[in-house]
Design an enzyme around this catalytic site. Structure first.
Site, PDB file in Angstrom:
ATOM      1  N   GLU A 137      39.055  45.337  44.930  1.00 21.82           N
ATOM      2  CA  GLU A 137      38.467  45.021  46.225  1.00 21.82           C
ATOM      3  C   GLU A 137      38.475  46.181  47.208  1.00 21.82           C
ATOM      4  O   GLU A 137      37.495  46.419  47.919  1.00 21.82           O
ATOM      5  CB  GLU A 137      39.180  43.812  46.851  1.00 21.82           C
ATOM      6  CG  GLU A 137      38.940  42.503  46.115  1.00 21.82           C
ATOM      7  CD  GLU A 137      39.883  42.279  44.952  1.00 21.82           C
ATOM      8  OE1 GLU A 137      40.708  43.181  44.661  1.00 21.82           O
ATOM      9  OE2 GLU A 137      39.803  41.211  44.323  1.00 21.82           O
TER      10      GLU A 137
ATOM     11  N   HIS B  63      45.693  31.078  47.924  1.00 24.27           N
ATOM     12  CA  HIS B  63      44.294  30.760  47.638  1.00 24.27           C
ATOM     13  C   HIS B  63      43.668  29.822  48.657  1.00 24.27           C
ATOM     14  O   HIS B  63      42.700  29.133  48.348  1.00 24.27           O
ATOM     15  CB  HIS B  63      44.162  30.174  46.229  1.00 24.27           C
ATOM     16  CG  HIS B  63      43.850  31.209  45.187  1.00 24.27           C
ATOM     17  ND1 HIS B  63      44.631  32.319  45.007  1.00 24.27           N
ATOM     18  CD2 HIS B  63      42.833  31.322  44.290  1.00 24.27           C
ATOM     19  CE1 HIS B  63      44.116  33.060  44.035  1.00 24.27           C
ATOM     20  NE2 HIS B  63      43.030  32.483  43.584  1.00 24.27           N
TER      21      HIS B  63
HETATM   22  C1  LIG Z   1      42.873  40.109  44.266  1.00 27.88           C
HETATM   23  C2  LIG Z   1      42.145  39.006  43.642  1.00 27.88           C
HETATM   24  N1  LIG Z   1      40.815  39.124  43.459  1.00 27.88           N
HETATM   25  C3  LIG Z   1      40.131  38.121  42.880  1.00 27.88           C
HETATM   26  C4  LIG Z   1      40.765  37.001  42.455  1.00 27.88           C
HETATM   27  C5  LIG Z   1      39.998  35.863  41.793  1.00 27.88           C
HETATM   28  N2  LIG Z   1      40.400  35.778  40.399  1.00 27.88           N
HETATM   29  C6  LIG Z   1      41.343  34.923  39.966  1.00 27.88           C
HETATM   30  S1  LIG Z   1      41.702  35.110  38.361  1.00 27.88           S
HETATM   31  C7  LIG Z   1      40.562  36.324  38.192  1.00 27.88           C
HETATM   32  C8  LIG Z   1      40.346  36.969  36.875  1.00 27.88           C
HETATM   33  C9  LIG Z   1      41.572  37.570  36.333  1.00 27.88           C
HETATM   34  O1  LIG Z   1      41.304  38.094  35.080  1.00 27.88           O
HETATM   35  P1  LIG Z   1      42.455  38.674  34.210  1.00 27.88           P
HETATM   36  O2  LIG Z   1      43.339  39.526  35.047  1.00 27.88           O
HETATM   37  O3  LIG Z   1      41.825  39.312  33.024  1.00 27.88           O
HETATM   38  O4  LIG Z   1      43.317  37.424  33.794  1.00 27.88           O
HETATM   39  P2  LIG Z   1      42.889  36.163  32.913  1.00 27.88           P
HETATM   40  O5  LIG Z   1      42.339  35.140  33.855  1.00 27.88           O
HETATM   41  O6  LIG Z   1      41.908  36.612  31.909  1.00 27.88           O
HETATM   42  O7  LIG Z   1      44.170  35.690  32.316  1.00 27.88           O
HETATM   43  C10 LIG Z   1      39.936  36.583  39.405  1.00 27.88           C
HETATM   44  C11 LIG Z   1      38.889  37.580  39.601  1.00 27.88           C
HETATM   45  C12 LIG Z   1      42.149  36.905  42.694  1.00 27.88           C
HETATM   46  N3  LIG Z   1      42.846  35.807  42.364  1.00 27.88           N
HETATM   47  N4  LIG Z   1      42.806  37.930  43.259  1.00 27.88           N
END
Ligand SMILES: Cc1ncc(C[n+]2csc(CCOP(=O)(O)OP(=O)(O)O)c2C)c(N)n1
Lengths: 345, 329
Positions: A81, A150
């Site tokens: 971000e 959240h």
């Molecule tokens: C700083 C931030 N940006 C965006 C999000 C929204 N978000 C929640 S989970 C996620 C994806 C995370 O992917 P990954 O780290 O690969 O973990 P996975 O869900 O695949 O276990 C996003 C973009 C967030 N929670 N925190």
């Protein structure tokens, strides 16, 4: 005037708008339409953010944009971000007009450096030589155990940074008109949307139009107490005002629509008339925008006040997860009614 | 390659079965809408948690993410308390304050989980800093996803961890998706492990669906760290079966190709490993059924506990905001 109306139920909708043949649409559709018209009107506009190209389309607000405008203008990003805010800002300094979208306001602190230290100050630091037309859409949500990281409503703290504008549209009309105004404004704008507003319906014209920044609107006139309500709280205030009416209390509901700039004059004018102020915010009370609104009203209209001002917002604790605790955490119309009654009696 | 002990093989399978049973239970009850919290299921990734945590001592610490259930179960967290947390009950591990994304169980070294992507990365390194400063022989683990690797905080943390030779294991579970964005749409270069190598941290990319492969990689990593050599990085290639959030799948919404999911489901970490243990004569079909039943029974007990636990009341809203003076941590 249809664009000042806040419709709190279906009955309202039918009587107020449908009978006049005015176009009724949802908040989310109004936003989606604003994006399309902005993208059509100006090749410098592009939309960037996590999931803006997703089938869900950021809860529908960017749905269909990828198919219509392609990946060069509707751009998904890595989950980075702060860096991406800086990249969007850099492009804005060179003539582009990015709309940066965050599914949740909780991700704004990740880009604090670029928003606060860079975007907000660039125009001033460059002696007005470079403007920064960066619009950041950030959604607030609540409910379903989303908990402390959240469901935050952070609009208030961003008003502390000179150079940044902050919009908090409550109606479909304002969502569309303020987004168009934000993109055309030429300054960095934080555009705060409450997810619970997305399904709400109201009047919004199909064409392009702007809602000016810094102009509050009286949603309902009244004589005994001014309720300044922000974002989703506008609806709670309208419900409360209807109940207060039933109890013989006349409340005026004022929606500032943007909190930076803030229409202090309109708030003061209302307080001079009613003599009482109640501020209802979706954010926290402590150091929230309700504090600024209250202080401003005291400075401008103190001698007219017949009761100490009162504030309603979130208690000073992080958002709890459990459903019962959430219920205790979020104030609503009933709290506004009770508080207004204390002020008038 | 030397064979793992029978006990280790059984433990790996048991940990994966426990995780699967827990997640399956969530999937089956979630539609009742009594569990009012988002759930990010770990189904399909069990070998990662099981293989890593089998190398950890109870006093070693882990930090996790929104997709935390597997890590906590494998590390030995109290199932009752995490089940109750999903229902927001007072018997929950955070008394209903944190919900599904903020499990904690300090007794088993589960130090907390964050819903901010990337947040767990520096916390694990910070715990390692504390361990080192306090001359502890324990290590800490940061679990995170390929999405978290997008965040700048990864590079900041890797650099500092390498600089200070912190006893931290970085475990990136690369399941190829961050919500619905495929890793190819987010990364210009294929290897996440290479980023750690750029800071001089030994790193390895391994098959995250093979419990033994993960176990061996983590064993090597843990030995390296415990010997005082500083951080280690594992990139585990795996796949989540469910949608990003909730018990449903998401290919039908156009979020990813069904064929890709099918391919990975054929490589179920549990079935793969159970078949291998059967071929080796370590377990029989009856033995496997017995283990599955035991996992189910544990989950049954956790759910009975959870549902019997009372909901908090409004009087609990403002507690726990601050630690009271003199209150122990
Ligand atoms: C700083 C931030 N940006 C965006 C999000 C929204 N978000 C929640 S989970 C996620 C994806 C995370 O992917 P990954 O780290 O690969 O973990 P996975 O869900 O695949 O276990 C996003 C973009 C967030 N929670 N925190």
């Amino acid at each position: 005037m249809p664009w000042t109306k806040v419709l709190i139920d279906d009955e309202d909708l039918k009587t107020a708008l449908r009978k006049d043949g005015l176009r009724v649409t949802t908040y989310v559709n109004a936003l989606n339409e604003a994006h399309r018209q902005l993208l059509d009107a100006d090749p410098a506009v592009y939309v960037i953010g996590e999931g803006v190209d997703d089938p869900g389309g950021v809860f529908g607000s960017t749905r269909g944009l990828l198919a219509a405008y392609g990946p060069d203008r509707i751009m998904d990003i890595p989950i980075a971000e702060n860096g991406l805010t800086g990249i969007a800002l850099g492009s804005a300094l060179c003539g582009m007009k990015p709309i940066f979208v965050h599914m949740r306001q909780d991700f704004l602190p990740m880009c604090m450096d670029q928003i606060v230290n860079h975007a907000a100050k660039w125009h001033y630091m460059t002696g007005g030589k470079c403007s920064a037309p960066l619009v950041i859409r950030a959604l607030a949500g609540r409910g379903w155990g989303s908990a402390a990281q959240h469901s935050q409503t952070l609009h208030g703290i961003f008003t502390a940074f000179a150079g940044l504008k902050v919009a908090v549209p409550a109606t479909p009309y304002d969502a569309k008109g303020l987004l168009i105004a934000a993109v055309r404004d030429g300054n960095p704008v934080l555009f705060c949307e409450h997810r619970w507003l997305y399904g709400f319906e109201g009047y919004a014209p199909d064409g392009m139009y702007e809602v000016p920044f810094g102009k509050a609107v009286v949603r309902k006139p009244g004589t005994q107490v001014t309720i300044v309500a922000v974002s989703l709280m506008v609806y709670e205030a309208m419900k409360a005002a209807r109940e207060l009416e039933r109890l013989g209390v006349s409340a005026e509901v004022v929606d500032p629509r943007t909190i930076k700039p803030l229409d202090r004059a309109a708030i003061a004018e209302s307080v001079r008339k009613t003599g009482r102020l109640l501020v209802a915010d979706t954010g926290g009370v402590h150091s929230g925008i309700s504090a600024e609104i209250t202080a401003g009203a005291c400075e401008d209209a103190f001698s007219f006040m017949k009761a100490p001002p009162a504030r309603i917002g979130l208690p000073d604790c992080p958002t709890p997860a459990g459903a019962e605790l959430e219920k205790a955490f979020y104030p609503g119309a009933a709290d506004i009614v009770a508080c207004a009654l204390r002020l008038v009696r | 390659m030397e064979q793992l002990s029978t006990q280790t093989q059984i433990d790996l399978l048991a940990a994966m079965l426990a995780i699967r049973a827990f997640e399956n239970r969530i999937s089956s009850v979630y539609p009742q809408q009594e569990m009012k919290t988002p759930v990010h299921l770990y189904t399909g990734q069990e070998a990662c948690a099981a293989g890593v945590c089998a190398n950890l001592e109870r006093e070693d610490m882990i930090f996790s993410t929104h997709r935390n259930h597997g890590h906590y179960i494998a590390k030995g967290a109290d199932l009752n308390a995490i089940a109750a947390e999903l229902y927001g009950r007072t018997g929950g591990c955070t008394k209903g304050k944190g919900g599904s994304m903020h499990f904690v169980d300090t007794a088993s070294g589960c130090m907390g989980t964050t819903a901010i992507v990337g947040g767990s990365i520096p916390l694990g390194a910070g715990a390692a800093l504390a361990l080192k400063m306090r001359k502890s022989s324990n290590i800490s683990v940061s679990f995170f996803g390929d999405g978290a690797a997008d965040e700048g905080v990864l590079q900041e943390t890797l650099n500092f961890a390498a600089l200070k030779k912190l006893p931290v294991l970085f475990v990136c579970e690369n399941n190829f998706y961050a919500t619905n964005s495929c890793v190819r749409a987010r990364h210009a270069h294929g290897s996440i492990a290479a980023r750690a190598q750029a800071f001089g941290i030994p790193a390895e990319t391994a098959d995250g669906n093979d419990a033994e492969t993960v176990y061996r990689a983590a064993r090597k990593a843990a030995a390296h760290i415990r010997a005082g050599n500083g951080p280690y990085f594992l990139e585990l290639l795996t796949y989540r079966w469910k949608g990003h959030v909730g018990p449903d799948c998401d290919y039908e919404k156009g979020c990813r190709p069904k064929a890709e999911l099918d391919e990975w489901m054929k490589r179920c970490p549990i079935e793969l490993y159970a078949a291998r243990l059967a071929a080796r004569g370590v377990i029989s079909q009856a033995g496997l059924d017995e283990m599955k039943k035991a996992a189910e029974a544990r989950v049954d007990r956790a759910w009975s506990y959870a549902l019997a636990s009372p909901a908090p009341g409004p009087e609990d809203l403002l507690t726990d905001v601050y630690r009271a003076a003199g209150e122990s941590a």
